[in-house]
Motif scaffolding. Structure first.
Motif, short mmCIF file in Angstrom:
data_model
loop_
_atom_site.label_atom_id
_atom_site.label_comp_id
_atom_site.label_asym_id
_atom_site.label_seq_id
_atom_site.Cartn_x
_atom_site.Cartn_y
_atom_site.Cartn_z
N LYS A 250 0.83 -1.18 0.00
CA LYS A 250 0.00 0.00 0.00
C LYS A 250 0.88 1.24 0.00
CE LYS A 250 -3.77 -2.36 0.10
NZ LYS A 250 -4.62 -2.41 -1.09
N VAL A 251 0.63 2.12 -0.95
CA VAL A 251 1.34 3.40 -1.05
C VAL A 251 0.28 4.48 -0.96
CG1 VAL A 251 2.91 4.81 -2.41
CG2 VAL A 251 3.08 2.33 -2.54
N GLY A 252 0.15 5.04 0.24
CA GLY A 252 -0.91 6.02 0.43
C GLY A 252 -2.27 5.38 0.23
N GLU A 253 -3.21 6.16 -0.28
CA GLU A 253 -4.55 5.66 -0.52
C GLU A 253 -4.76 5.24 -1.96
OE1 GLU A 253 -7.53 8.43 0.58
OE2 GLU A 253 -9.22 7.14 0.02
N HIS A 254 -4.16 5.99 -2.91
CA HIS A 254 -4.35 5.70 -4.33
C HIS A 254 -3.05 5.36 -5.03
CE1 HIS A 254 -7.83 8.31 -3.26
NE2 HIS A 254 -8.50 7.39 -3.96
N GLY A 255 -1.93 5.32 -4.32
CA GLY A 255 -0.66 4.97 -4.94
C GLY A 255 -0.49 3.47 -5.06
N HIS A 256 0.54 3.04 -5.75
CA HIS A 256 0.80 1.62 -5.92
C HIS A 256 2.27 1.39 -6.22
CE1 HIS A 256 -0.22 3.16 -9.99
NE2 HIS A 256 0.83 2.43 -10.35
N ALA A 257 2.68 0.12 -6.22
CA ALA A 257 4.05 -0.27 -6.51
C ALA A 257 4.05 -1.21 -7.71
CB ALA A 257 4.67 -0.97 -5.30
N TYR A 258 5.15 -1.21 -8.47
CA TYR A 258 5.29 -2.13 -9.59
C TYR A 258 6.76 -2.43 -9.81
CZ TYR A 258 6.14 2.20 -12.28
OH TYR A 258 6.62 3.39 -12.72
N VAL A 259 7.05 -3.53 -10.50
CA VAL A 259 8.42 -4.00 -10.71
C VAL A 259 8.69 -4.00 -12.22
CG1 VAL A 259 10.01 -5.91 -10.37
CG2 VAL A 259 8.25 -5.44 -8.66
N VAL A 260 9.89 -3.48 -12.58
CA VAL A 260 10.31 -3.39 -13.98
C VAL A 260 11.63 -4.14 -14.12
CG1 VAL A 260 10.99 -1.83 -15.85
CG2 VAL A 260 9.11 -1.22 -14.31
N GLY A 261 11.77 -4.88 -15.22
CA GLY A 261 13.00 -5.62 -15.50
C GLY A 261 14.07 -4.73 -16.10
N PRO A 262 15.27 -5.29 -16.33
CA PRO A 262 16.39 -4.49 -16.87
C PRO A 262 16.06 -3.89 -18.24
CG PRO A 262 17.17 -6.58 -16.00
CD PRO A 262 15.68 -6.66 -16.01
N GLU A 263 15.22 -4.57 -19.02
CA GLU A 263 14.90 -4.05 -20.36
C GLU A 263 13.70 -3.09 -20.33
OE1 GLU A 263 16.76 -7.93 -20.27
OE2 GLU A 263 14.78 -7.26 -19.60
N GLY A 264 13.17 -2.81 -19.17
CA GLY A 264 12.04 -1.90 -19.08
C GLY A 264 10.70 -2.59 -19.19
N ARG A 265 10.68 -3.93 -19.23
CA ARG A 265 9.42 -4.67 -19.32
C ARG A 265 8.78 -4.77 -17.92
NH1 ARG A 265 7.33 -5.15 -24.44
NH2 ARG A 265 9.04 -5.56 -25.92
N LEU A 266 7.46 -4.65 -17.89
CA LEU A 266 6.72 -4.72 -16.63
C LEU A 266 6.66 -6.16 -16.16
CD1 LEU A 266 5.13 -2.98 -14.62
CD2 LEU A 266 3.06 -3.56 -15.89
N ILE A 267 7.12 -6.41 -14.93
CA ILE A 267 7.14 -7.77 -14.36
C ILE A 267 5.98 -7.98 -13.39
CG2 ILE A 267 8.49 -9.37 -12.95
CD1 ILE A 267 11.00 -8.07 -14.03
N ALA A 268 5.68 -6.99 -12.59
CA ALA A 268 4.59 -7.12 -11.61
C ALA A 268 3.92 -5.77 -11.46
CB ALA A 268 5.11 -7.62 -10.27
N HIS A 269 2.59 -5.78 -11.36
CA HIS A 269 1.81 -4.56 -11.24
C HIS A 269 0.47 -4.94 -10.60
CE1 HIS A 269 -0.41 -0.90 -12.34
NE2 HIS A 269 0.77 -0.34 -12.56
N PRO A 270 -0.13 -4.08 -9.74
CA PRO A 270 -1.43 -4.42 -9.18
C PRO A 270 -2.48 -4.70 -10.24
CG PRO A 270 -0.47 -2.58 -7.99
CD PRO A 270 0.42 -2.84 -9.16
N ASP A 271 -2.36 -4.05 -11.41
CA ASP A 271 -3.25 -4.34 -12.53
C ASP A 271 -2.61 -5.46 -13.34
OD1 ASP A 271 -4.72 -2.36 -15.25
OD2 ASP A 271 -5.02 -4.42 -14.59
N ILE A 272 -3.01 -6.71 -13.07
CA ILE A 272 -2.36 -7.88 -13.67
C ILE A 272 -2.49 -7.89 -15.19
CG2 ILE A 272 -4.41 -9.31 -13.49
CD1 ILE A 272 -0.75 -10.38 -12.88
N SER A 273 -3.53 -7.20 -15.72
CA SER A 273 -3.69 -7.18 -17.17
C SER A 273 -2.53 -6.49 -17.86
CB SER A 273 -5.01 -6.50 -17.53
OG SER A 273 -5.00 -5.14 -17.12
N LEU A 274 -1.93 -5.47 -17.21
CA LEU A 274 -0.77 -4.80 -17.80
C LEU A 274 0.40 -5.77 -17.92
CD1 LEU A 274 -0.95 -1.37 -15.95
CD2 LEU A 274 -1.68 -1.90 -18.28
N VAL A 275 0.58 -6.64 -16.93
CA VAL A 275 1.67 -7.61 -16.98
C VAL A 275 1.42 -8.63 -18.08
CG1 VAL A 275 2.93 -9.33 -15.65
CG2 VAL A 275 2.10 -7.27 -14.54
N LEU A 276 0.17 -9.12 -18.15
CA LEU A 276 -0.14 -10.16 -19.14
C LEU A 276 -0.05 -9.62 -20.56
CD1 LEU A 276 -3.14 -11.90 -17.35
CD2 LEU A 276 -0.73 -12.55 -17.35
N ARG A 277 -0.15 -8.28 -20.73
CA ARG A 277 0.02 -7.70 -22.06
C ARG A 277 1.47 -7.39 -22.40
NH1 ARG A 277 -4.73 -4.57 -20.66
NH2 ARG A 277 -3.44 -2.74 -20.34
#
Length: 861
Positions: free
Chosen positions: A218-245
């Motif tokens: 939890k980051v504040g009330e509306h904030g969030h955390a996400y993980v990015v790989g060395p190439e800039g690809r999204l590895i983990a995000h609260p919105d799982i659809s962004l990762v699956l895309r």
């Protein structure tokens, strides 16, 4: 009311001319001074307060802004580092789980143990989708996967693969992130054993499960955390659809800046836009040793919301202070004429009946003396009215207490009248009113049955549930409730704590659950104790006589409810017995009608006639005692107090019972006459149709038929096979009737198998198979045996009444005919037979899941 001023007062010395003008000269002078002083005092006070608050507010905003910004920088970086640590810990836990698979050296007999360990690892670590184990030479010996077939000793050479070489060289290898099917992120984790001959375990880790970790950050009330790989690809995000895309985050300015700075942003919080285009504050931290980057984002509006709120509060404070300054200036200015206004206001309040009003003037002159006289007069008037008010309040309290008692009694009586078939609402109403009227720690209603104490109703402050769980169920005198029940008198103790005369269990409960006074009143029914009502208070305060009498009245009402319920239940039970007798009579009458139609068929045996004789004997016996039953019912009803409509309903029920009993006698005589003159062929329904587990019905029938066959032929042994479809589920049937059909078919199968066994010389083993199958809105049952089979000429007559292939005396020929009627006419299903002479016989039954509305136990006409 008029006020006489002392002749020495300045107002008295002004003369009649001033009085004639209608204005006191002193008041006119006060008005002139007030006009000048009022403006001066208000303006000066407002200026001083406003300047001081404005200067303080500006300095506070300046320093608060600096402190808030520093706190934001610190919190954002701490959140990023904490989130990165969680992800690192997630991967480390997978690595530690993988470690124990590389402890044993490779040997010829260890492959099964390693496979078992690998499958257990996949169950324990959902993130691992594939595990490959490579021996010390780099050859793949085992691969277990959730997505593909397992492979043993595939021999794939991985000796030159970085998964193997890097793991051997550095003991652990973290592979780059790749996306399977361009959607799901994966990484390779390889771990070498501590021994040289232990080999390497290579796991394919589904990084989609990191979503569970990231979504909990939890980051504040509306904030969030996400993980990015060395190439800039999204590895983990609260919105799982962004990762699956397989989202590419390298286009974001904060991602480029963090990768350029080694995964860590500077101490300043840059404002940037996130993937949704929203303005955010971003901080990042590296996730070692994976070379990933953890980002935390907080919307700018939320980040500076507290600062904006502080500014708004400051503005409100300044506005309030300015208003306060104006009011204070007005107040100080009016202090010039305050004493006179106070005297006037006090006189008006006393004249309006507010005798508690006191005028406080400390001027040291005649005005202070006049205020003292007003105060003395108000005090005497207040004392006079205080006695009257006390009497009114005392009487009002008595009336309120009486009204509460009447309301509680009315509520309990209403519960008794509205719930005559159940005592639970009455007990709940008693407990609820005890809690409301006495402010108790808890209240309970206890009942006693054969020395066992039950609590059908209990309520109280939080924690009382544990007391009811621990309360002893055996009746004994070590509790206040048990003492009241055994002694048949009201018992109370206060205090309980430290009181050696109080029962031991009650002292323990009082210490554990926080009460220090308790009272229990027994519930007596004709000098027999049937329970007790108890209440407990936190304070050690005794219950007075009125309260004890009220609780005793509640106990009497509870006894009335119990007795009424008992009598009505007894009446209902006897009514149900009579109704069942009438149902048996109607069924017997139906069977007699069918008997008249089949009277010309001489093949029916005496056993079938005996089937209808049993209920006729019961009907005749029942008619003999009908008079005693009616008398007993009348005596029971005389002891119950009914009012209004309830009395009419009971009288109507009694009349109906008498009328039905007369019909029982008439139909019994008619049935005896018919049985004496013809044979009987009928079949009664078996209870009510209801949803039943068809697999359980088949299993029960199979067991009953098997044990019955073994009892008749101990040497006969048959192999039972079951193929039950779990989807067959619940079917709306008459379960006893369907069981009768299954028992008939299974018994015929045993008979056919036994006949073939007797003539077989080639080691024949008899087998019977029972199977169910889900057909959607229908269910199918198959009973198959490998017996003698059925010839074609016999198959055509199989379901005809009285047709049998068994020797004379072994069957009536009605079993399959009755089975056909039960399945087809009664349940709306079908029954068929598939057979090959000398090989097998298979009966196929289909039943609808829901019977038609017109289906009855007796079948369709």
């Amino acid at each position: 009311m008029s006020i006489s001023l002392h002749p020495d007062t300045p107002q008295a010395r002004t003369g009649p001319s001033a009085a004639a003008a209608g204005v006191v000269p002193g008041e006119a002078a006060g008005r002139g001074i007030r006009t000048r002083l009022f403006t001066k005092y208000v303006a000066l006070f407002v200026a001083v307060v406003a300047i001081a608050l404005l200067a303080n507010g500006l300095f506070e905003v300046f320093f608060y802004y600096r402190e808030h910004k520093a706190a934001l920088i610190r919190v954002q970086h701490e959140q990023a580092e904490a989130a990165a640590a969680k992800i690192g810990q997630f991967v480390k836990e997978i690595e530690s789980q993988l470690g124990w698979t590389t402890q044993l050296p490779w040997s010829a007999g260890s492959i099964e143990q390693r496979r078992f360990d690998a499958q257990r690892l996949l169950r324990q670590v959902p993130a691992i989708t594939e595990l490959a184990q490579v021996d010390a030479t780099g050859r793949e010996r085992l691969r277990v996967s959730r997505l593909a077939m397992d492979a043993i000793d595939s021999g794939i050479d991985l000796s030159a693969d970085p998964k193997f070489t890097e793991a051997v060289a550095h003991k652990v290898y973290y592979g780059p992130v790749y996306f399977r099917r361009e959607s799901e992120p994966y990484m390779t984790l390889a771990l070498a054993g501590a021994r040289k001959d232990a080999g390497v375990s290579i796991a394919e880790v589904n990084l989609k499960l990191i979503w569970d970790v990231v979504s909990q950050i939890k980051v504040g009330e509306h904030g969030h955390a996400y993980v990015v790989g060395p190439e800039g690809r999204l590895i983990a995000h609260p919105d799982i659809s962004l990762v699956l895309r397989n989202t590419d985050m390298s286009g974001l300015a904060q991602v480029r800046a963090a990768q350029a700075a080694g995964s860590t942003l500077s101490d300043t919080l840059p404002e940037a836009r996130n993937i949704q285009g929203q303005q955010v504050l971003t901080a990042s931290a590296p996730i070692e040793p994976l070379h990933w980057t953890m980002f935390v984002e907080l919307p700018v509006e939320e980040a500076y919301a507290t600062l904006h709120a502080a500014l708004e509060r400051l503005a409100l404070v300044l506005l309030a202070a300015s208003i306060f300054a104006v009011l204070a200036g007005i107040f100080l200015a009016r202090r010039m004429v305050g004493p006179i206004q106070a005297l006037r206001s006090g006189a008006e309040r006393i004249g309006g009946g507010d005798f508690s009003q006191r005028i406080s003037i400390k001027t040291g002159d005649e005005l202070e003396g006049l205020a003292d006289q007003f105060n003395d007069m108000g005090g005497r008037l207040q004392e006079s009215y205080a006695d009257l008010e006390n009497k009114v309040e005392q009487r009002t309290a008595e009336l309120r207490e009486s009204l509460e008692q009447q309301t509680a009694t009315a509520e309990i009586l209403a519960s008794i009248s509205g719930s005559m078939h159940d005592t639970k609402p009455v007990f709940d109403a008693i407990v609820r009113n005890l809690l409301r009227m006495f402010d108790t720690r808890f209240a309970v209603v206890q009942t006693v049955h054969d020395g066992t104490v039950e609590m059908p109703a209990a309520d109280g402050q939080p924690g009382f549930e544990r007391l009811t769980e621990r309360y002893p169920r055996a009746l004994a005198d070590d509790t206040v409730g048990g003492l009241a029940i055994l002694s048949k008198r009201t018992v109370q103790f206060q205090p309980i704590l430290g009181n050696p005369s109080a029962p031991s269990s009650t002292r323990e409960f009082a210490r554990d659950f926080g009460f220090n006074s308790v009272l229990f009143t027994p519930m007596l029914l004709r000098e027999q104790v049937i329970g007790a009502i108890g209440v407990a208070r936190v304070e050690a305060v005794a219950f007075d006589e009125k309260q004890i009498a009220l609780i005793a009245s509640f106990a009497n009402q509870a006894v009335i409810a119990i007795e009424n319920t008992r009598l009505l239940n007894e009446l209902r039970m006897r009514t149900q017995e009579l109704s069942r007798s009438l149902d048996d009579l109607r069924a017997a009458q139906d069977r007699l009608i069918q008997t008249e139609k089949l009277a010309s068929l001489g093949q029916l045996t005496a056993g079938i006639a005996h089937e209808i004789k049993n209920p006729l004997n019961f009907i005749n016996n029942f008619s003999a005692v009908s008079t005693e039953l009616i008398d007993e019912l009348n005596e029971t009803l005389q002891s119950v107090s009914f009012e209004g409509k309830n009395k009419e309903e009971v009288d109507e029920l009694t009349g109906m019972l008498k009328s039905n009993l007369e019909k029982v006698v008439q139909h019994g005589k008619r049935a005896d006459s018919i049985v004496r003159n013809m044979l009987l062929h009928s079949r009664a329904g078996s209870g009510e149709h209801r949803p039943s587990d068809i697999n359980a019905v088949v299993e029960e029938s199979l067991n009953l038929a098997y044990h019955g066959a073994r009892a008749e032929r101990p040497a006969f042994n048959v192999t039972l096979e079951r193929e039950f479809d779990p989807g067959a589920g619940m079917v709306d049937v008459y379960p006893q009737e369907i069981a009768r059909v299954l028992l008939n078919l299974i018994s015929n199968g045993f008979y056919a198998a036994a006949k073939r066994k007797e003539s077989a010389t080639d080691g024949f083993e008899p087998t019977l198979n029972a199977a169910t199958k889900n057909l959607g809105d229908k269910v199918e049952i198959r009973i198959r045996d490998n017996g003698t089979g059925i010839p074609p000429e016999v198959r055509a007559k199989l379901f005809n009444p009285f047709f049998t292939t068994k020797p004379a005396g072994e069957g009536t020929g009605l079993g399959l005919s009755m089975s056909h009627d039960i399945v087809v006419k009664q349940h709306g299903g079908t029954i068929d037979v598939n057979t090959e002479p000398g090989v097998f016989t298979e009966f196929i039954i289909t039943l609808p899941r829901k019977m038609a509305a017109g289906d009855t136990p007796g079948g369709k006409s």
